[in-house]
Scaffold this motif. Sequence first.
Motif, short mmCIF file in Angstrom:
data_model
loop_
_atom_site.label_atom_id
_atom_site.label_comp_id
_atom_site.label_asym_id
_atom_site.label_seq_id
_atom_site.Cartn_x
_atom_site.Cartn_y
_atom_site.Cartn_z
N GLU A 152 -79.75 22.31 15.02
CA GLU A 152 -80.36 23.53 15.51
C GLU A 152 -79.38 24.69 15.57
OE1 GLU A 152 -81.89 22.54 19.30
OE2 GLU A 152 -83.27 21.00 18.56
N THR A 153 -78.18 24.49 15.07
CA THR A 153 -77.13 25.49 15.16
C THR A 153 -76.68 25.90 13.77
OG1 THR A 153 -76.34 24.53 17.23
CG2 THR A 153 -74.84 26.01 16.07
N SER A 154 -76.44 27.19 13.58
CA SER A 154 -75.90 27.68 12.32
C SER A 154 -74.96 28.83 12.61
CB SER A 154 -77.02 28.17 11.38
OG SER A 154 -76.48 28.75 10.22
N PHE A 155 -73.87 28.89 11.86
CA PHE A 155 -72.90 29.97 12.02
C PHE A 155 -73.11 31.08 10.98
CE2 PHE A 155 -70.83 26.19 13.74
CZ PHE A 155 -70.52 26.65 15.02
N LEU A 156 -74.14 30.94 10.16
CA LEU A 156 -74.42 31.95 9.15
C LEU A 156 -75.13 33.13 9.79
CD1 LEU A 156 -75.66 29.69 6.22
CD2 LEU A 156 -73.37 30.61 6.59
N VAL A 157 -74.80 34.32 9.35
CA VAL A 157 -75.46 35.53 9.82
C VAL A 157 -76.76 35.67 9.05
CG1 VAL A 157 -75.31 38.03 10.02
CG2 VAL A 157 -73.27 36.62 10.37
N SER A 158 -77.88 35.72 9.78
CA SER A 158 -79.17 35.71 9.11
C SER A 158 -79.55 37.06 8.53
CB SER A 158 -80.26 35.27 10.09
OG SER A 158 -80.29 36.14 11.21
N ALA A 159 -79.14 38.15 9.16
CA ALA A 159 -79.53 39.48 8.70
C ALA A 159 -78.35 40.15 7.98
CB ALA A 159 -79.97 40.34 9.87
N PRO A 160 -78.58 40.82 6.85
CA PRO A 160 -77.50 41.51 6.16
C PRO A 160 -77.01 42.70 6.98
CG PRO A 160 -79.60 42.07 5.17
CD PRO A 160 -79.87 40.99 6.18
N VAL A 161 -75.74 43.03 6.83
CA VAL A 161 -75.15 44.16 7.52
C VAL A 161 -75.59 45.44 6.81
CG1 VAL A 161 -73.00 45.29 8.18
CG2 VAL A 161 -73.17 42.79 8.26
N LEU A 162 -76.12 46.39 7.57
CA LEU A 162 -76.58 47.65 7.00
C LEU A 162 -75.38 48.51 6.63
CD1 LEU A 162 -78.97 49.53 6.33
CD2 LEU A 162 -78.74 50.46 8.64
N GLU A 163 -75.25 48.82 5.35
CA GLU A 163 -74.15 49.67 4.91
C GLU A 163 -74.37 51.10 5.39
OE1 GLU A 163 -73.67 49.38 0.75
OE2 GLU A 163 -73.29 47.21 0.75
N PRO A 164 -73.30 51.81 5.69
CA PRO A 164 -73.46 53.18 6.19
C PRO A 164 -74.00 54.10 5.11
CG PRO A 164 -71.15 52.71 5.75
CD PRO A 164 -71.88 51.41 5.60
N ALA A 165 -74.38 55.30 5.54
CA ALA A 165 -74.94 56.29 4.61
C ALA A 165 -73.92 56.64 3.54
CB ALA A 165 -75.35 57.53 5.38
N MET A 166 -74.42 56.90 2.34
CA MET A 166 -73.56 57.29 1.23
C MET A 166 -73.98 58.63 0.62
SD MET A 166 -71.36 54.92 1.19
CE MET A 166 -70.49 55.40 -0.31
N ARG A 167 -75.07 59.22 1.11
CA ARG A 167 -75.60 60.42 0.51
C ARG A 167 -75.75 61.54 1.51
NH1 ARG A 167 -80.57 59.29 -3.40
NH2 ARG A 167 -80.67 61.50 -2.91
N GLY A 168 -75.71 62.78 1.01
CA GLY A 168 -75.97 63.95 1.83
C GLY A 168 -74.96 64.11 2.96
N TRP A 169 -75.40 64.80 4.03
CA TRP A 169 -74.54 65.02 5.18
C TRP A 169 -74.08 63.69 5.79
CZ3 TRP A 169 -72.23 68.91 7.83
CH2 TRP A 169 -72.51 70.22 7.41
N ARG A 170 -75.00 62.74 5.89
CA ARG A 170 -74.63 61.46 6.48
C ARG A 170 -73.55 60.78 5.65
NH1 ARG A 170 -80.20 62.01 7.32
NH2 ARG A 170 -80.95 61.48 9.41
N GLY A 171 -73.70 60.80 4.33
CA GLY A 171 -72.71 60.17 3.47
C GLY A 171 -71.37 60.88 3.54
N ALA A 172 -71.39 62.21 3.58
CA ALA A 172 -70.14 62.96 3.67
C ALA A 172 -69.43 62.68 4.99
CB ALA A 172 -70.43 64.45 3.51
N LEU A 173 -70.19 62.61 6.07
CA LEU A 173 -69.59 62.27 7.37
C LEU A 173 -69.04 60.84 7.37
CD1 LEU A 173 -72.22 63.94 9.71
CD2 LEU A 173 -69.79 64.54 9.58
N THR A 174 -69.73 59.94 6.71
CA THR A 174 -69.22 58.57 6.60
C THR A 174 -67.87 58.55 5.91
OG1 THR A 174 -71.42 57.57 6.58
CG2 THR A 174 -69.65 56.30 5.58
N ARG A 175 -67.74 59.32 4.83
CA ARG A 175 -66.46 59.35 4.10
C ARG A 175 -65.35 59.99 4.89
NH1 ARG A 175 -70.34 59.84 0.10
NH2 ARG A 175 -70.40 62.12 0.15
N LEU A 176 -65.71 60.80 5.89
CA LEU A 176 -64.70 61.38 6.76
C LEU A 176 -64.36 60.49 7.95
CD1 LEU A 176 -65.67 65.16 6.89
CD2 LEU A 176 -63.78 64.09 5.67
N GLY A 177 -65.03 59.34 8.05
CA GLY A 177 -64.70 58.41 9.13
C GLY A 177 -65.79 58.20 10.15
N PHE A 178 -66.87 59.00 10.09
CA PHE A 178 -67.98 58.82 11.01
C PHE A 178 -68.99 57.87 10.37
CE2 PHE A 178 -66.22 62.95 11.97
CZ PHE A 178 -66.17 62.96 13.35
#
Length: 463
Positions: A152-178
């Motif tokens: 009944e135990t598993s060490f696998l992560v069931s949900a994929p990790v959501l990658e940060p934004a890569m486009r527009g203002w959000r993507g630009a802020l991500t590349r600056l460290g936010f």
Amino acid sequence: MMETQALDFPKIDAVLRANGTGEVTINGTSHAIQADDEASVLREALRLITDTAAQLGRPVKVSTTDPDGQGLIVVSPEGLVSETALAKPSPRRQKNPEPALSAPAPVHAPVEPAAEEGDPPAARVTFGAAVSHVQEPAPAAAEPLTRRSLKETSFLVSAPVLEPAMRGWRGALTRLGFRMEPSPEELTEREDIRTVSQHWPGPRTVAVVNRKGGANKTPTVVMLSAILARYSGAATVAWDNNESQGTLGWRTEQGGHNNSVLDLIDSSQTLLSPGTNAAEIARFVHHQTLDKFDVLRSDENDEGDHEVTAEEVDIAHQVLTRYYRLIVMDSGNTARSANWRQMITHTNQLVVPVTAIEDRAEAARLTLQTLESRGGHDAELARNAVVIVSESTDAKRSMSGDALKRAQDEARRIADGFAPHVRAVVRIPYDPALVNGPIRYDALQPATQRAWLAAAAAVAKGF
């Protein structure tokens, strides 16, 4: 919280463009920005906004616009950035503003309502920091441990990790460290890319049909082939199944030979023999060097009078399914011809392109109606068809604003008319790169590329 300190005054709008330019407008005063890249534009924009916040001694709200859409961020006098919703503050927050500047909410999640007494403090993000540190609430008293089965135990992560934004203002802020969360538009695009990148068991055949000429059949074949080949990496061939002479070869690159489908049929026994190397198919198809798919041309002999038969369609299809995972078939304008009807028997997904002109739309409707009336496999294809409505027209460049709006309204009317009768309808904006000459994916405008990606994803869902 920082959002509660940010007022609607001053009104600040920030525009970030993909061509290395931007603009910050503060209470009607515009500040144009030009830089070497998107990140430099963003740094200058944030400097202007931060200076305004520092002069006021409080955070400011900024409406952002970029190719990916619109958003709303909050910038503090210290240069801290958080993302907020486009909704107005609740009445409670208007009547009882926070007395002092609090730490901002995590920039990788929407800002929560103002914290009630006893809530844990929000995460603080500093400029250039790639990771936010969140103070966790004190753990509750430990419950007595109960021994469980290892099954009944598993060490696998069931949900994929959501990658940060890569486009527009959000993507630009991500590349600056936010670390910014992607916008809904970017998430939809990612899902479309995932869909067209899938592999499926066995070959698949797509038929692109409309019995009216000028309905955008050939551009549709090229774009679907290019996108599916680029993203999935599956061996893909675009086959011009015109009964005599088609135009697919005129809109694509030609290889170092003049062979057509008739040459492939003549050599079918060799191509189907167990000892034939897979590379031999290159003698008969024309590779598209940038878009990564092959083209099987129709017979282009002006003096010839051969019309492809149903048996020849079977032979060519048998050869191609040995060498390719995906076949996208162009077609002629005669739904009664033997090769057209035999194409339908091999089809897994039907695509009906139409330009925003009523006679093309009517021809598309009649094509679907004909298939539906035949029942069985043909009717199932019609019900699960993807209709692609293109706004392209040679007169588009010279149209006035009112004429352009009428053309777009007509495309919307036609799309809405088909929607109840088929599985999916996708609209494609006008793009001069689709009008004349060889068609290449990289020559299209970004909005057109995005629309064709959505169309290809709708097709791939039928596989």
